[in-house]
Every structure is written in structure tokens, then in C-alpha cells.
Scaffold this motif. Sequence first.
Motif, PDB file in Angstrom:
ATOM      1  N   PHE A  99       0.847  -1.191   0.000  1.00 22.43           N
ATOM      2  CA  PHE A  99       0.000   0.000   0.000  1.00 22.43           C
ATOM      3  C   PHE A  99       0.881   1.238   0.000  1.00 22.43           C
ATOM      4  CE2 PHE A  99       0.726  -1.037   4.458  1.00 22.43           C
ATOM      5  CZ  PHE A  99       1.070   0.189   5.011  1.00 22.43           C
ATOM      6  N   VAL A 101       0.404   5.534   1.334  1.00 15.70           N
ATOM      7  CA  VAL A 101      -0.445   6.500   2.021  1.00 15.70           C
ATOM      8  C   VAL A 101      -0.345   7.811   1.245  1.00 15.70           C
ATOM      9  CG1 VAL A 101      -0.921   7.750   4.151  1.00 15.70           C
ATOM     10  CG2 VAL A 101      -0.104   5.373   4.245  1.00 15.70           C
ATOM     11  N   TRP A 117      -6.910  11.763   3.789  1.00 18.33           N
ATOM     12  CA  TRP A 117      -5.876  10.761   3.584  1.00 18.33           C
ATOM     13  C   TRP A 117      -6.485   9.632   2.757  1.00 18.33           C
ATOM     14  CZ3 TRP A 117      -1.148  11.568   6.220  1.00 18.33           C
ATOM     15  CH2 TRP A 117      -1.177  12.518   7.256  1.00 18.33           C
ATOM     16  N   VAL A 119      -5.412   5.620   1.554  1.00 13.27           N
ATOM     17  CA  VAL A 119      -4.511   4.477   1.493  1.00 13.27           C
ATOM     18  C   VAL A 119      -4.840   3.694   0.230  1.00 13.27           C
ATOM     19  CG1 VAL A 119      -3.647   2.412   2.648  1.00 13.27           C
ATOM     20  CG2 VAL A 119      -4.358   4.397   4.006  1.00 13.27           C
ATOM     21  N   ASP A 140      -9.444   0.809  -1.727  1.00 14.89           N
ATOM     22  CA  ASP A 140      -8.789   1.934  -1.059  1.00 14.89           C
ATOM     23  C   ASP A 140      -9.418   2.159   0.319  1.00 14.89           C
ATOM     24  OD1 ASP A 140      -7.307   2.847  -3.540  1.00 14.89           O
ATOM     25  OD2 ASP A 140      -9.368   3.080  -4.214  1.00 14.89           O
ATOM     26  N   ALA A 182      -2.402  -1.294   7.555  1.00 20.14           N
ATOM     27  CA  ALA A 182      -2.765   0.114   7.412  1.00 20.14           C
ATOM     28  C   ALA A 182      -3.631   0.579   8.571  1.00 20.14           C
ATOM     29  CB  ALA A 182      -3.483   0.342   6.084  1.00 20.14           C
TER      30      ALA A 182
END
Length: 228
Positions: A99, A101, A117, A119, A140, A182
Amino acid sequence: MRSFETGQTVVRRDVHRTGRAWSEHALRVVADTSEALVAACPPGAETRWPALYAKARDDGDRSVRTEAFDAMATGRWELADAVWQETELLLWKPPAAWFSVNAFYVPDGDGRRLRNWYVNFEHPTRRTSYGFDTFDLTVDLVIDPDLTSWQWKDEDEYAHVRRLGIVTDTEHQAVDAARDQALAMLTERSGPFADADAWSAWRWNTAWPAPRLPQPETATRRVAPTGG
């Protein structure tokens, strides 16, 4: 591992297992350390996207993105030149993580503010002479600017690419593990979330021109889909 210099233009490519590029995105390096590559772009950065993605935006019809995945499954798609629109992007990509960020910034009065934000679940980085290769795995995680709430995004598209075999069982297992990683990072306030205030205050370096891609011989310029 090849290191990039601050301010250097790099190209992020999504590369299908056939070796064909699915997308290309010009970025500038903010920092490159053993922990992560941090890169960014403003509106106007050059990109190349599947032509059907551009059509989905132009038509305001998200279902056309499904057609794009169908084209990927057959191995037949075309890329169209585009430009990044509306948001400033700051990306944090550890080399071995499944992933990245991302932080998206939008105009706010005379300045900018962190919109959210994001991910993005994707392959680990493969460095190239001009940037890095990965492959977007569709699903996502969208996180509010203050980190207090989050939601999954594009689960329907993820199910579709799973049915098409674009995301294999092995990749699916890696995504499941990456989801946990995450969320743990968010809970623990680690990674970029450990310095969320500094990320919120980040702004594009106006001394840097918008990054450009190496240009193919022929292409059709379109507007790139924006993140989030």
C-alpha cells in the motif's frame, strides 16, 4: 536500492502482469529514505491513464470504469495523455509495503487544506531508472483529515477485478494483510500518521514546475481522474 534526489522528477507506473503500463504519473521527490519514498505533484502534472478512465470522468459515468477493467482482463487497452487536476498530492510509499499513504490537498481561501488521507492498496515498489513501478489493486481506504474516522472505497470494483482474475488469490491475501497493517498504523499513529500535523501543513514547493512525463510519439490529451 537506487536513491532519488529531492526535487527530481520520477515516474510512477502501474504495470500489469503482462508488462504493459496501465498508467503513468509524473511526480517530484520530496524525500527518499530507507523507510519510504515521499513524492508529490500539483495540478498540471502530466499523467497517462486508460482512455476508458478518462471517458468515465468526461461522461460522469462511473460504470465506464468497469469497462476499463474488462479491457484489462482481455489485455487490450489504450492510454491517453492527461493532466492531474484540482488537488495537490503527497505520497508516502515504503518499498516493501502492499500500500501507499496519500494525502490530497484542495484550495481553501488563499491557501490549501488537507482534504483527506487515502490508502491505496498496490504492489510493492520496483525501482526503475526513471522512477518506480507498482500495480493498483483497486480497493482503497479513505481517512478523514483529523484521523478520527475512515471508510473503505471501491469494494465493488475490487470484487469485479477478483472475478476477472486481475487480482489473484495470492494478491488478495496480501491485500488482506495490508488492510490490517494500514489500520494498525492508523490506530498506533505510526508512519506518516505519527506526524499528521506536519503533513496537514505541507504545501507544494512553488519553485518546482509541475513534473512532466517522457512524451510518446502520438497521444490524445485528456483530464486525469483525481485521487479520492
